[in-house]
Scaffold this active site. Sequence first.
Site, PDB file in Angstrom:
ATOM      1  CG  ASP A 229      47.599  28.753 126.231  1.00  0.00           C
ATOM      2  OD1 ASP A 229      47.283  27.684 126.776  1.00  0.00           O
ATOM      3  OD2 ASP A 229      47.016  29.208 125.231  1.00  0.00           O
ATOM      4  CG  HIS A 365      39.854  26.749 129.518  1.00  0.00           C
ATOM      5  ND1 HIS A 365      39.076  26.291 128.477  1.00  0.00           N
ATOM      6  CD2 HIS A 365      41.132  26.834 129.020  1.00  0.00           C
ATOM      7  CE1 HIS A 365      39.833  26.115 127.409  1.00  0.00           C
ATOM      8  NE2 HIS A 365      41.089  26.430 127.703  1.00  0.00           N
TER       9      HIS A 365
END
EC number: 1.11.1.19
Length: 509
Positions: A229, A365
């Site tokens: 991330d 996403h």
Amino acid sequence: MRLSPVFVALLSGLLAADLGLARSVAPRVADSPAAVTGTRKTSLLKNVAGLPPVPSAAQVAATSLNTDDIQGDILVGMHKQKQLFYFFAINDPATFKTHLASDIAPVVASVTQLSNVATQPLVALNIAFSNTGLLALGVTDNLGDSLFANGQAKDATSFKESTSSWVPQFAGTGIHGVIILASDTTDLIDQQVASIESTFGSSISKLYSLSASIRPGNEAGHEMFGFLDGIAQPAINGFNTPLPGQNIVDAGVIITGATNDPITRPSWAVGGSFLAFRQLEQLVPEFNKYLLDNAPAGSGSLQARADLLGARMVGRWKSGAPIDLTPTADDPALGADAQRNNNFTYSHAGFDLGSDQSHCPFSAHIRKTRPRADLGGSLTPPNLSAGANSIMRSGIPYGPEVTSAESASNTTTQERGLAFVAYQAQLSQGFHFLQQTWADNANFPPGKTPATVGLDPIIGQNNGQPRVVNGLLPSNSSASLSIPQFVVSHGGEYFFSPPISAIGGRLSA
Ligand code: HEM
């Protein structure tokens, strides 16, 4: 040989840092009782392969941004190792202001300081205020952001969520501010909290705190579902050296009052940023079980097919490799290569951008939160579409690792998730927009076949009910899945992270 006094001071500082000792021999900015003083030997930030690097001292030296006055957390990204979010209420504004000016303002860590290990503090302290916090300080100037002015609890219905699942302290407007502490050990953070509490005394009350940490070992830099991330961050024009494929935005997209911020700000608020904080619980064992139970048919082991479904939900494999570039199997070398892992637009020669989901589903996403060529602009990287809807993400995981008992029972018994932090100059264009107008909108991106894309499978919300998500199965792009909510919002607050000059100036006047 005689050692110079400077060398002796440096050496003793290094030794103290090595031993994790707080010391007062080499104060960082000022001899503030609120600071854990000492000299740092290793960076408090971690450079993780695949993420844009921590801004360097050379970048800071070359930029026209006033990085001495911008709080460090705004521009360093997701590189923190240990962090504490300390939410407080102001009981005695006069006493609070005195300490804010004399003890806190001098030790707030700037972008400049964090860009260089030699100037990094042992604990980086940043501070931000909610609207009710500014009002408590008597600051009634209009900052030009109505979502900030109303507070996040009022925004819950925009995201189809109820404050009944929120941490009670977030459900109103009682939180006046947050102190963000970052370091490489929790021990140093604890020392810093003790210093702050003794400095402010009863002029503040702690309402809530959340402690967060980079994950251990090879999971460093990965969020709790296991995906790397913090890869795709905007590059700020005139500050970052853009990586291939990186979105390039004017500073005014992230920093209030900076280049091309369209809103007029009070002069003291130039150089700040709005901080959206969200405590997002992740139901990891349940998520993993869902992937196994719904793994697409095809060749390969059950786990490999479950991993493919997860990668199609996120738009990246766990390593960070984008499925747009490697649609059928993970490529860890690609994931770890910041020169390549963001260099795509979702467009492919010979494929129709309006209907091709063989590379990446429209609902993934990362496609929902930055659709690249789906919104126009160049078909080859960099695609600079919708630059105004960029956020600088600065979050960090919280909670323990999944236990073997939780894995075996496919059930979460200990809360874990993402302490989500996004910085932007306008909440209505940044976090709020991404969540409401893109992630929670079944018809976004527009102009696709099939037209209904469904919600973002990671963060899309539907009042706690399962979300309809299309396009996730590689062999059947019109198939729908009904996906339970695996990210549960426990709420948060909107804050303004002021320029450092305002902390000791306008806000404490
Ligand atoms: C627990 C919740 C969340 C998880 C597990 C999660 C996970 C991830 C992962 C794994 C990536 C890909 C790596 C990267 O590019 O950094 C990513 C990217 C991203 N996420 Fe999230 N995220 C969460 C919440 C959010 C929220 C609430 C927003 C905003 C509303 C958001 C916005 C973004 C954006 C803008 C990107 C980069 C997209 C791009 O430019 O390609 N995320 N997220």
